[in-house]
Motif scaffolding. Sequence first.
Motif, PDB file in Angstrom:
ATOM      1  N   LEU A  70      33.503 -82.962  63.613  1.00  0.00           N
ATOM      2  CA  LEU A  70      32.975 -83.939  64.628  1.00  0.00           C
ATOM      3  C   LEU A  70      33.241 -83.621  65.804  1.00  0.00           C
ATOM      4  O   LEU A  70      34.224 -82.769  66.222  1.00  0.00           O
ATOM      5  CB  LEU A  70      33.788 -85.338  64.152  1.00  0.00           C
ATOM      6  N   LEU A  71      32.260 -83.990  66.757  1.00  0.00           N
ATOM      7  CA  LEU A  71      32.543 -84.032  68.455  1.00  0.00           C
ATOM      8  C   LEU A  71      32.578 -85.450  68.755  1.00  0.00           C
ATOM      9  O   LEU A  71      32.026 -86.229  68.038  1.00  0.00           O
ATOM     10  CB  LEU A  71      31.432 -83.172  68.990  1.00  0.00           C
ATOM     11  N   GLY A  72      33.265 -85.622  69.866  1.00  0.00           N
ATOM     12  CA  GLY A  72      32.753 -86.816  70.567  1.00  0.00           C
ATOM     13  C   GLY A  72      31.515 -87.316  70.924  1.00  0.00           C
ATOM     14  O   GLY A  72      30.595 -86.417  71.270  1.00  0.00           O
ATOM     15  N   GLU A  77      28.500 -81.322  74.447  1.00  0.00           N
ATOM     16  CA  GLU A  77      27.526 -80.753  73.311  1.00  0.00           C
ATOM     17  C   GLU A  77      26.628 -81.699  72.348  1.00  0.00           C
ATOM     18  O   GLU A  77      25.462 -81.677  71.952  1.00  0.00           O
ATOM     19  CB  GLU A  77      28.324 -79.914  72.576  1.00  0.00           C
ATOM     20  N   VAL A  78      27.091 -83.020  72.447  1.00  0.00           N
ATOM     21  CA  VAL A  78      26.565 -83.986  71.706  1.00  0.00           C
ATOM     22  C   VAL A  78      25.410 -84.454  72.423  1.00  0.00           C
ATOM     23  O   VAL A  78      24.116 -84.602  71.839  1.00  0.00           O
ATOM     24  CB  VAL A  78      27.361 -85.119  71.061  1.00  0.00           C
ATOM     25  N   LEU A  79      25.453 -84.710  73.474  1.00  0.00           N
ATOM     26  CA  LEU A  79      24.436 -85.171  74.563  1.00  0.00           C
ATOM     27  C   LEU A  79      23.219 -84.138  74.511  1.00  0.00           C
ATOM     28  O   LEU A  79      22.040 -84.447  74.371  1.00  0.00           O
ATOM     29  CB  LEU A  79      24.924 -85.488  75.863  1.00  0.00           C
ATOM     30  N   GLN A  80      23.587 -83.024  74.364  1.00  0.00           N
ATOM     31  CA  GLN A  80      22.524 -81.970  74.291  1.00  0.00           C
ATOM     32  C   GLN A  80      21.926 -81.997  72.947  1.00  0.00           C
ATOM     33  O   GLN A  80      20.416 -81.740  72.870  1.00  0.00           O
ATOM     34  CB  GLN A  80      23.191 -80.576  74.587  1.00  0.00           C
ATOM     35  N   ILE A 291      27.454 -89.359  64.588  1.00  0.00           N
ATOM     36  CA  ILE A 291      27.209 -87.974  65.272  1.00  0.00           C
ATOM     37  C   ILE A 291      26.636 -86.929  64.234  1.00  0.00           C
ATOM     38  O   ILE A 291      25.595 -86.430  64.484  1.00  0.00           O
ATOM     39  CB  ILE A 291      28.529 -87.634  65.744  1.00  0.00           C
ATOM     40  N   ASN A 292      27.386 -86.822  63.036  1.00  0.00           N
ATOM     41  CA  ASN A 292      26.884 -85.927  61.902  1.00  0.00           C
ATOM     42  C   ASN A 292      25.484 -86.122  61.470  1.00  0.00           C
ATOM     43  O   ASN A 292      24.825 -85.487  61.008  1.00  0.00           O
ATOM     44  CB  ASN A 292      27.897 -85.812  61.064  1.00  0.00           C
ATOM     45  N   SER A 293      25.119 -87.530  61.509  1.00  0.00           N
ATOM     46  CA  SER A 293      23.818 -87.988  61.099  1.00  0.00           C
ATOM     47  C   SER A 293      22.799 -87.457  62.273  1.00  0.00           C
ATOM     48  O   SER A 293      21.668 -86.764  61.759  1.00  0.00           O
ATOM     49  CB  SER A 293      23.659 -89.588  61.024  1.00  0.00           C
ATOM     50  N   PHE A 294      23.233 -87.283  63.441  1.00  0.00           N
ATOM     51  CA  PHE A 294      22.552 -86.903  64.380  1.00  0.00           C
ATOM     52  C   PHE A 294      22.337 -85.454  64.101  1.00  0.00           C
ATOM     53  O   PHE A 294      21.352 -84.624  64.611  1.00  0.00           O
ATOM     54  CB  PHE A 294      23.072 -87.118  65.726  1.00  0.00           C
ATOM     55  N   PHE A 295      23.491 -84.730  63.969  1.00  0.00           N
ATOM     56  CA  PHE A 295      23.374 -83.064  63.310  1.00  0.00           C
ATOM     57  C   PHE A 295      22.345 -82.990  62.605  1.00  0.00           C
ATOM     58  O   PHE A 295      21.633 -81.831  62.776  1.00  0.00           O
ATOM     59  CB  PHE A 295      24.613 -82.809  63.075  1.00  0.00           C
TER      60      PHE A 295
END
Length: 417
Positions: A70-72, A77-80, A291-295
């Motif tokens: 996970l990331l915040g 990096e998540v916003l990217q 987050i991981n669903s978005f990945f």
Amino acid sequence: MLAAAQAASTTPVLWAQLLGTARRAMATSLLRVCPPGELLRPLALPERLLLGPGPSNVPRRIRAAGAAQLLGHMHPEVLQVMDEIKAGIQYAFQTRNRLSLALSGSGHCAMEAALLNLLERGDTVLVAINGIWGQRAAEIAGRLGANVCELLKPPGEYFTLQDIEQGLVQHRPLVLFITHGESSTGVLQPLEGLGELCHRHGCLLLVDAVASLGGAPIFMDQQEIDVLYSGSQKVLNAPPGSAPISFSERAREKLLRRKTKPPSYYLDINCLANYWGCDGEPRRYHHTAPINSFFSLREGLALLAERGLESSWERHRANCSQLCQGLLDMGLELFVEEEKARLPTITTVRVPEGYSWKDITAFLMDQHGVEIAGGLGPTAGKVLRIGLMGCNSTGDNVERVLGALRDALQRCPRSRL
């Protein structure tokens, strides 16, 4: 092999030791509810080929993305990743809409979000119903206090432009809801000319593409669709839990003209637009996203982009055609009579006379490790539904499910009445 066998043989002993330890601890604590014994055992799940109406199997690359650390949810990096998802949605939808994002929820969540953002109490919405998803949209719109008008077609049929125009003239709605890929009946709804027709009558066009995105052609901008949404778990082959959605400029202006706030804060598109970087303002926290669903969704969209939309459409068309021909060769009857109206991702076939759909689906699951489904809503008890979506849409899978069906029809009980 020996080490694996020894590990398997010691598992029940380990479980008993854990449970005994937990119960002894209970005796000296204030707790009155024991740790559930079933949670002290290792999780064990079967391997199955999912050829139902969804979800579909998840490829290794997408599973790996979902298993990343996970990331915040506000980390750069998540916003990217979110920006890359937006670009993937614009490609998959064939749109340049800046208000394109993914909701933290399933395709059903996207249906609700689209309706509750577009409609206010007393607004008239025309819902085209030829399966369960039109029925569900009408139910949601009614709960929102909208004036719901229904345009009906028998399951297995689609709406013509003449059908739609009659409804628009009669009811003068602000929004038309229609399903592109009706997964309960296996119908593919033609969309050509529909957006232009709606706009001529002062109406916005809302399209459900959960079961069709990536498997059948759709052109959001060219077809003048105002709101389009889908899900992650079908052709995109990601786990359920994220839902692409896009709003045209016409639809965005409708959101800005609302007299009241949307009844859901969580699904308020204006708030979400900021979190997704769609409004040009500094991004602010809205909710803790999955987050991981978005990945996983990012990788599903990446695979579609690498494959190419036109290649994906053709593959689904060809494998659906092979499946339909195989079913006809077995003497089975397709539910959707008109070939052009068959949804390439989900094929519906009538339950053969004398057989129970439950017996057939259970036999395929138990004896062949293959999932297909019975009907849903208006087709319950009448059809079998076979899905070929994304990585599952292959010629080998067509032959596998046809072989399993042949076996089922030979070995499942058949009533002579």
